[in-house]
Motif scaffolding. Sequence first.
Motif, short mmCIF file in Angstrom:
data_model
loop_
_atom_site.label_atom_id
_atom_site.label_comp_id
_atom_site.label_asym_id
_atom_site.label_seq_id
_atom_site.Cartn_x
_atom_site.Cartn_y
_atom_site.Cartn_z
N THR A 292 -2.54 6.84 10.01
CA THR A 292 -3.09 6.73 8.68
C THR A 292 -4.62 6.67 8.76
O THR A 292 -5.18 5.98 9.59
CB THR A 292 -2.57 5.44 8.00
OG1 THR A 292 -1.15 5.54 7.87
CG2 THR A 292 -3.18 5.26 6.63
N GLU A 457 4.51 12.83 4.08
CA GLU A 457 5.18 11.52 4.09
C GLU A 457 6.70 11.69 4.07
O GLU A 457 7.40 11.10 3.26
CB GLU A 457 4.70 10.67 2.91
CG GLU A 457 3.21 10.37 2.91
CD GLU A 457 2.75 9.52 4.10
OE1 GLU A 457 3.61 8.94 4.79
OE2 GLU A 457 1.53 9.46 4.34
N GLN A 733 4.30 0.27 6.20
CA GLN A 733 3.64 0.99 5.12
C GLN A 733 2.66 0.10 4.37
O GLN A 733 1.52 0.50 4.09
CB GLN A 733 4.67 1.57 4.15
CG GLN A 733 5.45 2.75 4.70
CD GLN A 733 4.61 4.01 4.76
OE1 GLN A 733 3.49 4.06 4.31
NE2 GLN A 733 5.15 5.06 5.36
N GLY A 736 -0.42 -0.77 6.20
CA GLY A 736 -1.39 0.32 6.20
C GLY A 736 -2.42 0.22 5.09
O GLY A 736 -3.45 0.92 5.11
N ARG A 740 -7.75 -0.98 5.29
CA ARG A 740 -7.53 0.46 5.40
C ARG A 740 -8.85 1.22 5.60
O ARG A 740 -8.91 2.20 6.34
CB ARG A 740 -6.82 0.97 4.15
CG ARG A 740 -6.45 2.45 4.16
CD ARG A 740 -5.70 2.80 2.88
NE ARG A 740 -5.31 4.19 2.82
CZ ARG A 740 -4.19 4.68 3.35
NH1 ARG A 740 -3.37 3.88 3.99
NH2 ARG A 740 -3.88 5.95 3.23
#
Length: 971
Positions: A292, A457, A733, A736, A740
């Motif tokens: 990510t 995704e 998820q 993340g 970030r």
Amino acid sequence: MIEACVEASGDFEDDTPWLKKFADGTFEEEIVLNILKNEAKAGKSDVTKLKKLPPAAECLTWLILSHHKLPDLNKDDRRAYEDEKRETFYEMMKSLKSSWGYENDDPDFVEKRQECFRFSHGILWNEGNIWKKHLKKWTGRLLQDYDTLKRIMKDPDYDPAFREILLNARLALVLGDHYFSSLDGDAKQDDGKWSARDLWANTFSFRNKKRKSEKNQFLEEHMTGVSDQALRVAHQLPRFAEEMEKTYDVKALKKRSPGKFSWQDKAAETIRNFRKDRGEDQVSFVVNIASTGCGKTFANAKIMRALSPGGDSLRYILALGLRTLTLQTGDEYRERIKLSKDDLAVLIGSKAVLELHEGDKELEEKRSAMEDEDGEDISLAEGLAYEDSLNDEQRAFMNIFFKPARGIDADKNSAFLYKPVLVATIDHMMGATETIRGGRFILPMLRLMSSDLVIDEIDDFTQKDLTAISRLVHLAGMYGRNVVLSSATIPPDLAEGMYRAYIAGVKCRNSFFISKKRVSVVLCDEFRTEMKFMNTDDDSDYSAFHQSFIEKRVAKLTRQITKRSGYIADCEDEDTEDAKSDKMQSYFESIRKQVVRLSKENFVVDEKTGKKVSIGVVRMANIDPCVKVSLYLLQNTDWDKDDITPRIMTYHSRQILLLRHEQEKYLDSVLKRKTLYGEPVDIKDPVLRKHIDQATTDYVVFIIVATPVEEVGRDHDLDWSVIEPSSYRSIIQLAGRVLRHRIMSENIEKENIAVMRWNLRGLNGKAPAFIYPGYESGKNKLESHDLKGILKEDVLKRIDSIPRIRKEDPLTWRTNLIDLEQKAMEDFNDKESSGAKAVNGWIREYWWMTALPQRLNRFREKTYPDVRLTALFEDNKIKFSEYIDREFVSVGRKRSIEAFPKFKEGIEKNLWLKRDYKEALKRYVNDSDFRQEEEILFEKSEKYGEIIIPDNLEKEWFYSDQFGLFSKTSV
């Protein structure tokens, strides 16, 4: 009819006798009519199943049966076929009966059934008529190629080309039928051209002012017209595959990527060099598993360019799971890659969402009903950004397929089919393989025929959704398109399962065409790119390649700095026998205490006041608990004791479209925090600024109480999060979103993620607990729902993608949450499974001829179907309505929706962002509109007031601008 023709020839093994009778003009109509009469007199059991027919007759029978609707069964009957093998075309045809969606069980009709077999006008076989000439011509052509058809269909070793032949024939037939049915027929000006003028094929409804159906085409006219048009379509289909528009010389993709993004160029160069050295006669399956924040979206564009013939063009579909993410990506492509309106189309399926995103107050929504012969909307133009009309050459080509007078308008759908790059929610592409009835498969199938496919995704989808998506990947392989799967957390079995679907499709393609394509696999991340040709007859070849790549990736990841570290948080009184409500309040207090701990250890210092400011998320699995937690945190009076000023916002999907749009727009703006980690921050956002300046405590904590909508597609930077667990994937998820964007050079000092020891379902003794969302099921159950028993806390000390991308052997999925998820992916990739429910049932067996795979693994299937309501603003209040038969109907008779009571005094100050539907509507009023305000607001609410709820009529609802729609039982 076909059965009767074959029976009249006396040969059920070979088509030659009955075809020859038509080709020679020696067809004996009277014999066939007598057979049909006898069938009509026979008992139902004798006529409800298909007879064993020779190859060509079987193919024609399936095309006739399926061209409007695939064979289908009701919910109870289809269960019997979940695990049933159907390995040949003949086996599948033998299973089909009239009960597969082709019989009318109405008692009144059953008694009249015999009339359907009375042909008082004969069978259109009068000497010299046009239909007879068509039959003679085309049965003669079929006889010439009959040996080839028999070879392809030879039992038991079918040539994979057969599938592509039959699917393309069906596509041509449906397009031909759709096109010709849209034309005005000869019924009004009967000039004697057609011999059977009392047999009608179709009508046009509501063509006159009396809204009365009119006869439109003679049966003979319709059948010959559809035949001619289907032939034209079949001849032009190769142009869709090879000659559709591409964009060249995209300068932004030629430029070198800076710094940490340089891997994008290395990936493209590896691919380009491999194709240069090994030849262009290849198609590629790509897995982009970069972390990510490393620029996978931009990398995918460079990869697509490298994979194109010559390495310098683009034509592909980028399919995403969320509308908001689709729009964000469209903006990035337009602004960063500099794709123009001529090169790019963005499709989300909602003009209202598009208008809000674009901020265009002048656009007015146009409701247009574009229907096929079954009254089904098959246009994809709704919610299409950057659309443009066709030039004359393009329009001439499109009108071979689509008649603008009715049905698919060439101009309206030009962007979807023509633009080189299509960014769309994946739902618009799924119709290519998910359509059971009508023509909604036409546009996505034609687009996929000419475009490579990127699925972003990919692991955001459930196991059922993945099975459905594998059908789309198989079709892409069948059309010889490149496919890219993109996500930082792709499990090995997910990648391998999609690869198996892809190569099965490529095998169909290679059998169909003279030119063959080799399959190369590309695996890439921010560290390296590897590429090799695959042995497509050996699944282990891919598995070994993928595993080797992942081990190298894991070694690199473990050497990176730690940005997210978590712990398992105990729940107060988790073993209590108190009432359920008391246990829940205790759970909510445990959440609050984690918020206090994390916000005091993870914050930024406000430059102006020196106060410690943090923004975090409390992630709840479902909407109703999300609202409950919000209310609890708002009403709690212990914050002052903790020296904290809380400001709380509720964020979930069951909110009025306009209010959700404004909320997401605000969060997207305020949570882009690209600053140095640990440095004081100049906070300028006026809403944050006001709360901080008014706070009397040292700590100011902004809390988003959210459902999984926060996990995917939200480019937010948070300081911390508290998670009600539903899967380990959800933990990764949401993690993340923590830190970030912040620029960091060393490991964090404090833990910044708390995962609750129980989720609410497990706390209340429900099993399975890790579900809705989650991977637990009746088949795959955990022995415990206590996180301390099913998750090693060491895993949380450094939260990254490693547990998702690397699979342990053996799996201990009954006692390990991470292994449970790997088991679900292993089930998806089950190489030994069979039947309509399995991936193998689609790629290896003949269930693709029916609707059962789509029924048993329906894309985005929900417990309750969605109901779209509209929050109309009228008489200074909200009135919820449904749009039925072109008018708004109040929901009052079906469901109870009440306004949530006003807050107690003093609580409202704890709201982070105060939302007001009326004021939001006013912001979209044009200053030049001089109508009454009430009229304007009502009109705007018609457009922007959509809200979606499950069709559960037993529920009673509360509505609040702050909390959206939620069950009354929540409070």
